[in-house]
Every structure is written in structure tokens, then in C-alpha cells.
Scaffold this motif. Structure first.
Motif, PDB file in Angstrom:
ATOM      1  N   PRO A  92       0.829  -1.217   0.000  1.00 22.20           N
ATOM      2  CA  PRO A  92       0.000   0.000   0.000  1.00 22.20           C
ATOM      3  C   PRO A  92       0.858   1.261   0.000  1.00 22.20           C
ATOM      4  CG  PRO A  92      -0.005  -1.008   2.169  1.00 22.20           C
ATOM      5  CD  PRO A  92       0.788  -1.918   1.278  1.00 22.20           C
ATOM      6  N   LEU A  93       0.294   2.315  -0.571  1.00 23.19           N
ATOM      7  CA  LEU A  93       0.976   3.607  -0.589  1.00 23.19           C
ATOM      8  C   LEU A  93      -0.027   4.715  -0.884  1.00 23.19           C
ATOM      9  CD1 LEU A  93       0.916   3.991  -3.836  1.00 23.19           C
ATOM     10  CD2 LEU A  93       3.198   3.068  -3.773  1.00 23.19           C
ATOM     11  N   LEU A 137      -1.010   7.267  -3.481  1.00 26.38           N
ATOM     12  CA  LEU A 137      -0.794   7.442  -4.906  1.00 26.38           C
ATOM     13  C   LEU A 137      -0.310   8.875  -5.165  1.00 26.38           C
ATOM     14  CD1 LEU A 137      -4.003   5.625  -6.156  1.00 26.38           C
ATOM     15  CD2 LEU A 137      -1.649   4.767  -6.287  1.00 26.38           C
ATOM     16  N   PRO A 138       0.687   9.051  -6.010  1.00 25.09           N
ATOM     17  CA  PRO A 138       1.213  10.396  -6.242  1.00 25.09           C
ATOM     18  C   PRO A 138       0.157  11.396  -6.704  1.00 25.09           C
ATOM     19  CG  PRO A 138       2.668   8.756  -7.212  1.00 25.09           C
ATOM     20  CD  PRO A 138       1.435   8.030  -6.744  1.00 25.09           C
ATOM     21  N   TRP A 139      -0.859  10.921  -7.409  1.00 27.33           N
ATOM     22  CA  TRP A 139      -1.912  11.800  -7.933  1.00 27.33           C
ATOM     23  C   TRP A 139      -3.121  11.887  -7.006  1.00 27.33           C
ATOM     24  CZ3 TRP A 139      -0.226   7.294 -10.197  1.00 27.33           C
ATOM     25  CH2 TRP A 139      -1.075   6.201 -10.076  1.00 27.33           C
ATOM     26  N   GLY A 140      -3.081  11.162  -5.893  1.00 25.92           N
ATOM     27  CA  GLY A 140      -4.134  11.263  -4.885  1.00 25.92           C
ATOM     28  C   GLY A 140      -4.788   9.940  -4.573  1.00 25.92           C
ATOM     29  N   GLY A 141      -5.165   9.803  -3.331  1.00 27.78           N
ATOM     30  CA  GLY A 141      -5.831   8.594  -2.867  1.00 27.78           C
ATOM     31  C   GLY A 141      -4.838   7.556  -2.392  1.00 27.78           C
ATOM     32  N   ASN A 142      -5.397   6.495  -1.860  1.00 27.49           N
ATOM     33  CA  ASN A 142      -4.590   5.365  -1.409  1.00 27.49           C
ATOM     34  C   ASN A 142      -4.669   4.264  -2.449  1.00 27.49           C
ATOM     35  OD1 ASN A 142      -3.827   6.480   1.142  1.00 27.49           O
ATOM     36  ND2 ASN A 142      -5.924   6.132   1.809  1.00 27.49           N
ATOM     37  N   GLY A 143      -3.599   3.528  -2.585  1.00 28.15           N
ATOM     38  CA  GLY A 143      -3.571   2.449  -3.557  1.00 28.15           C
ATOM     39  C   GLY A 143      -2.450   1.493  -3.254  1.00 28.15           C
ATOM     40  N   THR A 144      -2.002   0.832  -4.289  1.00 26.06           N
ATOM     41  CA  THR A 144      -0.924  -0.143  -4.176  1.00 26.06           C
ATOM     42  C   THR A 144       0.118   0.136  -5.256  1.00 26.06           C
ATOM     43  OG1 THR A 144      -2.003  -1.687  -5.678  1.00 26.06           O
ATOM     44  CG2 THR A 144      -2.483  -1.937  -3.295  1.00 26.06           C
ATOM     45  N   VAL A 145       1.244  -0.521  -5.117  1.00 27.50           N
ATOM     46  CA  VAL A 145       2.315  -0.375  -6.096  1.00 27.50           C
ATOM     47  C   VAL A 145       1.811  -0.714  -7.498  1.00 27.50           C
ATOM     48  CG1 VAL A 145       4.522  -1.378  -6.845  1.00 27.50           C
ATOM     49  CG2 VAL A 145       4.205  -0.659  -4.454  1.00 27.50           C
ATOM     50  N   VAL A 146       1.039  -1.759  -7.637  1.00 28.93           N
ATOM     51  CA  VAL A 146       0.547  -2.122  -8.970  1.00 28.93           C
ATOM     52  C   VAL A 146      -0.304  -0.997  -9.562  1.00 28.93           C
ATOM     53  CG1 VAL A 146      -1.570  -3.378  -8.306  1.00 28.93           C
ATOM     54  CG2 VAL A 146      -0.377  -3.995 -10.406  1.00 28.93           C
ATOM     55  N   GLU A 147      -1.051  -0.293  -8.721  1.00 30.96           N
ATOM     56  CA  GLU A 147      -1.858   0.813  -9.231  1.00 30.96           C
ATOM     57  C   GLU A 147      -0.988   1.967  -9.720  1.00 30.96           C
ATOM     58  OE1 GLU A 147      -5.798   1.465  -7.024  1.00 30.96           O
ATOM     59  OE2 GLU A 147      -4.578   0.262  -5.624  1.00 30.96           O
ATOM     60  N   VAL A 148       0.162   2.158  -9.106  1.00 32.96           N
ATOM     61  CA  VAL A 148       1.090   3.182  -9.595  1.00 32.96           C
ATOM     62  C   VAL A 148       1.547   2.811 -10.998  1.00 32.96           C
ATOM     63  CG1 VAL A 148       3.359   4.242  -9.280  1.00 32.96           C
ATOM     64  CG2 VAL A 148       1.846   3.933  -7.320  1.00 32.96           C
ATOM     65  N   PHE A 149       1.930   1.556 -11.194  1.00 34.19           N
ATOM     66  CA  PHE A 149       2.388   1.136 -12.519  1.00 34.19           C
ATOM     67  C   PHE A 149       1.256   1.172 -13.535  1.00 34.19           C
ATOM     68  CE2 PHE A 149       5.991  -0.631 -10.108  1.00 34.19           C
ATOM     69  CZ  PHE A 149       7.023  -0.089 -10.859  1.00 34.19           C
ATOM     70  N   GLU A 150       0.058   0.812 -13.123  1.00 34.59           N
ATOM     71  CA  GLU A 150      -1.079   0.919 -14.039  1.00 34.59           C
ATOM     72  C   GLU A 150      -1.317   2.378 -14.433  1.00 34.59           C
ATOM     73  OE1 GLU A 150      -3.599  -3.028 -12.563  1.00 34.59           O
ATOM     74  OE2 GLU A 150      -4.095  -1.061 -11.739  1.00 34.59           O
ATOM     75  N   GLY A 151      -1.197   3.275 -13.463  1.00 38.37           N
ATOM     76  CA  GLY A 151      -1.336   4.699 -13.748  1.00 38.37           C
ATOM     77  C   GLY A 151      -0.244   5.208 -14.667  1.00 38.37           C
ATOM     78  N   LEU A 152       0.971   4.741 -14.441  1.00 38.92           N
ATOM     79  CA  LEU A 152       2.098   5.125 -15.277  1.00 38.92           C
ATOM     80  C   LEU A 152       1.839   4.712 -16.724  1.00 38.92           C
ATOM     81  CD1 LEU A 152       5.778   4.493 -14.247  1.00 38.92           C
ATOM     82  CD2 LEU A 152       5.007   4.190 -16.578  1.00 38.92           C
ATOM     83  N   VAL A 153       1.412   3.480 -16.922  1.00 41.74           N
ATOM     84  CA  VAL A 153       1.134   2.978 -18.270  1.00 41.74           C
ATOM     85  C   VAL A 153      -0.004   3.786 -18.903  1.00 41.74           C
ATOM     86  CG1 VAL A 153       0.229   1.002 -19.566  1.00 41.74           C
ATOM     87  CG2 VAL A 153       2.057   0.676 -17.877  1.00 41.74           C
ATOM     88  N   HIS A 154      -1.070   4.010 -18.159  1.00 42.48           N
ATOM     89  CA  HIS A 154      -2.205   4.776 -18.687  1.00 42.48           C
ATOM     90  C   HIS A 154      -1.765   6.176 -19.110  1.00 42.48           C
ATOM     91  CE1 HIS A 154      -6.221   6.405 -19.164  1.00 42.48           C
ATOM     92  NE2 HIS A 154      -5.835   7.416 -18.395  1.00 42.48           N
TER      93      HIS A 154
END
Length: 160
Positions: free
Chosen positions: A122-123, A125-142
Motif C-alpha cells: 500500500p501507498l 498514490l502520487p496523484w491522490g488517494g490510497n492504492g498499491t504499487v501495482v496501481e502506480v504502474f497501471e497509472g504510469l502505463v495509462h
């Protein structure tokens, strides 16, 4: 999204390949100065992508070490984007493109090295909210795919 590590890395590399294809055949002066997305020329779009990859990878590394990043989440997106792009405003197209390529390679390498437990860390998210490492990478790809599409539309419009 629920992609595997390899799928995320492949999608990121594919989006980068799309950006590289946009740049082929266009004069460096055009890439550095002609507005492509808003008032940003392709060089500043590429700079923006590199800046956000840096921010996202910082969030991942920090979370995996058990910490949080001061300043996350980013709340003033326009200010953040403007300040970071301005730091590299005088960089050449070649330097900016090389910087983005290094960060894409770093992100793809990190994806290959992380296990499922780490991806679930868990972390904030740089753009807001709570998430996970995988969500950061999904956001990066998007994010990369989004701007690749915008640059493709710019190139298509200028050759129409």
C-alpha cells in the motif's frame, strides 16, 4: 486492470514505441517548439512523462522501504507540471527523449524485479488517494498511453 508484471512492462514499452514513432520524420526544431498538446511541444510532453515516471518510481521505492513521500499526493497539478517542465525547458529534444527512455527502462526493470507481495504494497498514490504499487504502474502505463495517443493525433493533424 489486473495486468501481470510483464503485461504492464510490455504496454509501457509499446506506448514509448508509439511516442518514438511520432517523432520519426519530424524536424528537431518542430519537436522542440511546435505546440502539440495545449501549448506544449512534443519535447515538453516527453519531459512531463519523464517527470511523472520519476515521481511514481519515487513513490514505489519509498513505499517498499516503508515510508511515504513528502508532497504526496500532488494537489496542485498545474503548478507541479509547470515547475517540473520548466526545470528542463532548455534541454534538447535528444536529452529529453533519452531521459524518458532511461525512466521507461527503469520502470520496466522494476516491474520485472518486483514480486506479487511487493506489487500489493500500500501507498499514497502520487496523484491522490490510497492504492498499491501495482496501481502506480497501471497509472504510469495509462499516462504514457494517453499522451502517446495525443501526440499521434497531433502528428496526424499536421500532416492532413
Amino acid at each position: 486492470m489486473n495486468f501481470t508484471h510483464g503485461e504492464l512492462a510490455d504496454q509501457l514499452i509499446e506506448a514509448q514505441n508509439r511516442i518514438d514513432a511520432v517523432a520519426r520524420g519530424i524536424a528537431v526544431a518542430t519537436l522542440e517548439s511546435e505546440p502539440a498538446i495545449g501549448d506544449w511541444p512534443p519535447k515538453l510532453v516527453v519531459c512531463h512523462l519523464a517527470d511523472w515516471i520519476e515521481e511514481m518510481l519515487l513513490a514505489v521505492r519509498t513505499a517498499l522501504a516503508g515510508g511515504t513521500v513528502e508532497g504526496h499526493p500532488v494537489t496542485e497539478f498545474d503548478l507541479f507540471n509547470h515547475q517540473h517542465v520548466e526545470e528542463h525547458h532548455n534541454d534538447s529534444w535528444f536529452d529529453t527523449s533519452a531521459r524518458l527512455h532511461r525512466h521507461v527502462e527503469e520502470a520496466a526493470g522494476m516491474l520485472a524485479d518486483l514480486d506479487d507481495d511487493q506489487m500489493a504494497t500500500p501507498l499514497i498514490l502520487p496523484w491522490g488517494g490510497n492504492g498499491t504499487v501495482v496501481e502506480v504502474f497501471e497509472g504510469l502505463v495509462h499516462h504514457h498511453q494517453e499522451h502517446a495517443g495525443q501526440l499521434e493525433a497531433w502528428k496526424a493533424a499536421r500532416s492532413a
